[in-house]
Design a protein around this motif. Structure first.
Motif, short mmCIF file in Angstrom:
data_model
loop_
_atom_site.label_atom_id
_atom_site.label_comp_id
_atom_site.label_asym_id
_atom_site.label_seq_id
_atom_site.Cartn_x
_atom_site.Cartn_y
_atom_site.Cartn_z
N VAL A 1 -4.85 -36.49 25.20
CA VAL A 1 -5.37 -36.16 26.60
C VAL A 1 -5.50 -34.59 26.79
O VAL A 1 -4.56 -33.86 26.24
CB VAL A 1 -4.48 -36.67 27.38
N SER A 2 -6.49 -34.15 27.37
CA SER A 2 -6.68 -32.46 27.50
C SER A 2 -7.05 -32.53 29.13
O SER A 2 -7.62 -33.43 29.64
CB SER A 2 -7.77 -32.28 26.53
N ALA A 3 -7.32 -31.07 29.23
CA ALA A 3 -7.60 -30.47 30.60
C ALA A 3 -9.26 -31.21 30.74
O ALA A 3 -9.76 -31.27 31.95
CB ALA A 3 -7.62 -29.24 30.73
N GLY A 4 -9.76 -31.33 29.79
CA GLY A 4 -11.27 -31.56 29.80
C GLY A 4 -11.38 -33.07 30.46
O GLY A 4 -12.34 -33.59 30.74
N PRO B 1 0.05 -34.03 27.28
CA PRO B 1 0.05 -32.55 27.05
C PRO B 1 0.04 -31.65 28.41
O PRO B 1 -0.22 -32.11 29.49
CB PRO B 1 -1.05 -32.08 26.25
N GLN B 2 1.10 -30.89 28.40
CA GLN B 2 1.55 -30.01 29.51
C GLN B 2 0.25 -29.62 30.48
O GLN B 2 0.35 -29.28 31.45
CB GLN B 2 2.78 -29.32 29.45
N ASP B 3 -0.45 -28.74 29.63
CA ASP B 3 -1.56 -28.06 30.29
C ASP B 3 -2.36 -29.05 30.66
O ASP B 3 -3.04 -28.58 31.96
CB ASP B 3 -2.31 -27.41 28.86
N ALA B 4 -2.54 -30.13 30.28
CA ALA B 4 -3.52 -31.13 30.93
C ALA B 4 -2.84 -31.47 32.18
O ALA B 4 -3.64 -31.67 33.10
CB ALA B 4 -3.70 -32.42 30.06
N ALA B 5 -1.43 -31.91 32.31
CA ALA B 5 -0.87 -32.08 33.48
C ALA B 5 -0.99 -31.34 34.55
O ALA B 5 -1.25 -31.47 35.78
CB ALA B 5 0.49 -32.71 33.15
N LEU B 6 -1.00 -29.90 34.16
CA LEU B 6 -0.99 -28.89 35.02
C LEU B 6 -2.47 -28.79 35.73
O LEU B 6 -2.70 -28.36 36.95
CB LEU B 6 -0.67 -27.67 34.39
N ALA B 7 -3.65 -28.87 34.98
CA ALA B 7 -4.88 -28.90 35.21
C ALA B 7 -4.89 -29.94 36.26
O ALA B 7 -5.78 -29.69 37.43
CB ALA B 7 -5.73 -29.15 34.30
N ALA B 8 -4.65 -31.23 36.11
CA ALA B 8 -4.55 -32.18 37.12
C ALA B 8 -3.88 -31.96 38.54
O ALA B 8 -4.56 -32.29 39.38
CB ALA B 8 -4.00 -33.46 36.57
N ALA B 9 -2.84 -31.26 38.39
CA ALA B 9 -2.09 -31.04 39.52
C ALA B 9 -2.83 -29.90 40.33
O ALA B 9 -3.05 -29.96 41.62
CB ALA B 9 -0.75 -30.42 39.05
N ALA B 10 -3.54 -28.91 39.73
CA ALA B 10 -4.09 -27.94 40.33
C ALA B 10 -5.44 -28.62 41.29
O ALA B 10 -5.72 -28.28 42.37
CB ALA B 10 -4.92 -26.80 39.56
N ALA B 11 -6.22 -29.52 40.38
CA ALA B 11 -7.18 -30.34 41.05
C ALA B 11 -6.98 -31.01 42.31
O ALA B 11 -7.51 -31.06 43.38
CB ALA B 11 -7.91 -31.12 40.08
#
Length: 308
Positions: free
Chosen positions: A120-123, A145-155
């Motif tokens: 799973v990714s930010a993409g 992955p944590q970077d994907a989770a943070l991208a979702a949180a920001a959105a």
């Protein structure tokens, strides 16, 4: 909460293989089991099923393998009325699995093989279009992955939604500071709390001290789950304790996931923090009274009966 503002779950989807026994084996030991079961699991899928069984509109975003377990997972999510239009089939990775041992007391031990969840990714957030921006509440865990989770949180926060993070499994050494500021609510259990702030809470006093430390790191709402000893919460408007509900535990595998699903539903419909935590605690307690992961989540009517 309306159909236009769904609960979005971005996280893991697994197939669980559960083995039941009188007691869990020690290292190097083999024990006879009393039975086994296969079903839907993964903290993301469990939380999606829990929220949906309470009557919420739920979207599941994540990855499964292009394999038999993936087809089983998608089918079971549909059985729970979870929307899976943004659940991707990944031909390059297998569906995640969890091998779970459950003893007669309800205690468990779990080995997770992430598979497609770890791809799973930010993409994937971008590929979901405006789904995240439309969310009333986002449920996150740490099985992707944590970077994907943070991208979702920001959105989600950019769209005015709230973000709940279940910090499980908590990494050794805790979480970086930006994670605490990126989410609105965090719901660690005893072991996760110890990993995050160095306090393993055994009672409300310990939990209050741990919640204070979480707040010092920039977290708005800290909810410390003490299992059979209740729940402590701390938010901008104050703090408090929800005592445990008197239930007989059979299987604690997904109690925390039912808690988080219930919390998301309560916050999405506008409950204040004390009421939302009590509702969530009732969901978690009821989940311990039956076997299974996603299958153990209670209905709204069952929660209402327990709450009286």
């Amino acid at each position: 909460m309306t159909a236009s503002r769904p609960i979005v779950v971005f996280g893991s989807v697994n197939i669980d293989v559960c083995a039941y026994c009188d007691r869990l084996p020690r290292p190097g030991e083999t024990v006879h089991g009393t039975g086994y079961a296969m079903g839907l699991g993964g903290k993301g899928a469990n939380q999606a099923a829990a929220a949906s069984r309470l009557g919420a509109a739920v979207e599941m975003v994540g990855r499964i393998g292009d394999d038999a377990f993936g087809a089983m997972a998608r089918r079971r999510l549909a059985d729970f009325h979870v929307r899976t239009g943004h659940l991707l089939s990944d031909p390059g990775n297998p569906t995640g699995i969890a091998v779970i041992g459950v003893e007669s007391s309800g205690e468990n031990c779990i080995t997770v093989v992430g598979g497609a969840n770890m791809a799973v990714s930010a993409g994937d957030v971008a590929a979901a279009g405006d789904l995240f921006g439309s969310a009333a509440v986002l449920l996150l865990q740490l099985e992707i992955p944590q970077d994907a989770a943070l991208a979702a949180a920001a959105a989600v926060r950019a769209g005015g939604g709230r973000v709940i993070l279940d910090p499980a499994p908590a990494p050794h050494g805790g979480l970086p500071a930006d994670v605490f500021r990126a989410v609105d609510v965090m719901t660690p259990n005893e072991t996760e709390t110890e990993a995050l702030v160095g306090i393993r809470p055994a009672d409300p006093r310990d939990a209050a001290a741990a919640a204070d430390r979480l707040a010092e790191r920039g977290l708005s709402v800290a909810i410390v789950k003490l299992g059979a000893r209740g729940v402590w919460y701390r938010g901008p408007a104050g703090s408090g304790f929800v005592p445990p509900f008197p239930v007989t535990a059979v299987d604690t595998v997904a109690a925390g996931d039912s808690f988080n699903g219930g919390l998301a539903v309560a916050l999405a419909r506008g409950d204040d923090l004390p009421a939302a935590v009590r509702f969530a605690a009732a969901c978690g307690a009821l989940a311990t009274t039956r076997a299974g992961a996603a299958e153990s989540a209670p209905t709204a009517a069952e929660v209402a009966a327990l709450l009286g």
